[in-house]
Design an enzyme around this catalytic site. Structure first.
Site, short mmCIF file in Angstrom:
data_model
loop_
_atom_site.label_atom_id
_atom_site.label_comp_id
_atom_site.label_asym_id
_atom_site.label_seq_id
_atom_site.Cartn_x
_atom_site.Cartn_y
_atom_site.Cartn_z
N ASP A 22 -15.14 1.73 6.87
CA ASP A 22 -14.19 0.97 7.69
C ASP A 22 -14.24 -0.51 7.34
O ASP A 22 -15.26 -1.02 6.87
CB ASP A 22 -14.54 1.19 9.18
CG ASP A 22 -13.39 0.82 10.09
OD1 ASP A 22 -12.25 0.62 9.59
OD2 ASP A 22 -13.61 0.71 11.31
N HIS A 39 -8.09 -2.05 0.45
CA HIS A 39 -8.28 -0.64 0.08
C HIS A 39 -8.63 -0.53 -1.40
O HIS A 39 -9.49 0.25 -1.81
CB HIS A 39 -7.02 0.18 0.39
CG HIS A 39 -6.69 0.23 1.85
ND1 HIS A 39 -7.64 0.47 2.82
CD2 HIS A 39 -5.53 0.05 2.53
CE1 HIS A 39 -7.07 0.44 4.02
NE2 HIS A 39 -5.79 0.18 3.87
N LEU A 133 -24.59 16.05 -7.27
CA LEU A 133 -24.09 15.61 -5.96
C LEU A 133 -22.79 16.32 -5.57
O LEU A 133 -21.88 16.44 -6.39
CB LEU A 133 -23.85 14.09 -6.00
CG LEU A 133 -23.18 13.45 -4.78
CD1 LEU A 133 -24.11 13.45 -3.58
CD2 LEU A 133 -22.74 12.02 -5.08
C1 IPE Z 1 -11.65 5.59 10.76
O1 IPE Z 1 -11.26 4.27 10.63
C2 IPE Z 1 -11.04 6.42 9.69
C3 IPE Z 1 -11.47 6.10 8.35
C4 IPE Z 1 -12.42 5.30 7.99
C5 IPE Z 1 -10.76 6.82 7.32
P1 IPE Z 1 -10.08 3.65 11.50
O2 IPE Z 1 -10.04 2.21 11.18
O3 IPE Z 1 -8.85 4.42 11.32
O4 IPE Z 1 -10.62 3.90 12.99
P2 IPE Z 1 -10.20 3.21 14.35
O5 IPE Z 1 -8.74 3.39 14.50
O6 IPE Z 1 -10.55 1.77 14.26
O7 IPE Z 1 -11.01 3.91 15.39
C1 IPE Z 2 -10.80 1.75 6.44
O1 IPE Z 2 -10.41 0.43 6.57
C2 IPE Z 2 -9.90 2.55 5.51
C3 IPE Z 2 -8.98 3.48 6.18
C4 IPE Z 2 -8.97 3.74 7.45
C5 IPE Z 2 -8.01 4.12 5.34
P1 IPE Z 2 -9.31 -0.01 7.60
O2 IPE Z 2 -7.98 0.07 6.93
O3 IPE Z 2 -9.42 0.74 8.86
O4 IPE Z 2 -9.68 -1.52 7.83
P2 IPE Z 2 -9.69 -2.31 9.21
O5 IPE Z 2 -10.53 -1.53 10.16
O6 IPE Z 2 -8.27 -2.42 9.68
O7 IPE Z 2 -10.28 -3.62 8.87
MG MG Z 3 -10.44 0.45 10.57
#
Ligand code: IPE
Ligand code: IPE
Ligand code: MG
Length: 256
Positions: A22, A39, A133
């Protein structure tokens, strides 16, 4: 980094590490960039952590890459993520093969665009004979989707007379989950300072140790992985027993 690695006890590694990757969006926004830039850099961390786990001899690594709920993001971000997914798989298959890594996918794959589905299918087939792995990508995955799906299939199998409802055990139920071929993760890591599970492996993490770090995913590299492992190794995993029982068990094991 070498110093940190030396602190990791190679005899007490988890078999299975799961990561909620995240913070890509915030990492990019802090730099005045588009979320997709985050990303894109997140892929670098995936590479680095997969390599780190393979070097340590970790057997299973599950990465939460895209949740069922992530389909609700702006179309431009979803499209960008899908393109990145296809390009990354295409590029990484030779690296996976070189490092003996076997790719698996869990999630509602039918939701993915045709091209992504095809690339994934091919990558899974091309790495199927690898024995190192196991890299499990959670894509279009959510735990509630997985559990409801399991319940539906159990219902169908009961109706078809394949199983008896009275004989359902935890083991039976686990056979209907997307993770049926993998052990439960002992360690769950979430980056970016968020303290929640966001619909990830709810059933499987019943006894996982949770490690939260403020580091955003694009900055999470081997060093952070070693820190998480050291944190994990300092925990006492009790599984409902008392600390005294666990210590006695460890002493008996050592003296055997
Ligand atoms: C969780 O992250 C999903 C992934 C890392 C793929 P999100 O950023 O979508 O989660 P929330 O919405 O903050 O809970
Ligand atoms: C995690 O990073 C990747 C995915 C959920 C695809 P985020 O895109 O959720 O990044 P934040 O949480 O908005 O910073
Ligand atoms: Mg996120």
């Amino acid at each position: 980094m070498q110093e940190l690695l030396e602190k990791v006890n190679k005899n007490r590694l988890p078999k299975h590490i799961a990561i909620i990757m995240d913070g890509n969006g915030r990492w990019a926004e802090e730099r005045g960039e588009d979320r997709l830039f985050g990303h894109f850099h997140g892929v670098e961390s995936v590479r680095n952590i997969v390599e780190g786990c393979a070097e340590l001899g970790i057997q299973y690594l599950t990465l939460y890459a895209f949740s069922t709920e992530n389909w609700d993001r702006p179309q431009q971000e979803v499209d960008g993520l899908m393109t990145l997914l296809v390009e990354t798989i295409r590029k990484e298959v030779p690296v996976l093969n070189k490092n003996n890594i076997k790719l698996h996918v869990i999630g509602d794959i039918d939701m993915l665009p045709e091209l992504a589905k095809a690339e994934l299918k091919e990558a899974i087939a091309m790495t199927a004979n690898n024995t190192g792995l196991n890299l499990i990508m959670a894509l279009s995955y959510s735990s509630r989707w997985e559990i409801i799906n399991a319940v539906k299939n159990i219902g169908l199998d009961i109706k078809a007379g394949k199983i008896d409802a009275n004989n359902i055990t935890q083991q039976t139920f686990e056979q209907y989950l997307a993770t049926k071929n993998f052990p439960d993760p002992e360690l769950l890591i979430r980056t970016s300072g968020e303290y929640r599970i966001s619909n990830f492996l709810l059933y499987q993490i019943a006894y996982a140790e949770l490690h939260f770090t403020n580091t955003c995913w694009p900055d999470f590299k081997k060093e952070s992985l070693y820190e998480a492992l050291i944190d994990y190794q300092n925990r006492e995993r009790r599984f409902g027993k008392t600390g005294k029982q666990i210590q006695e068990e460890t002493t008996t094991k050592i003296s055997q």
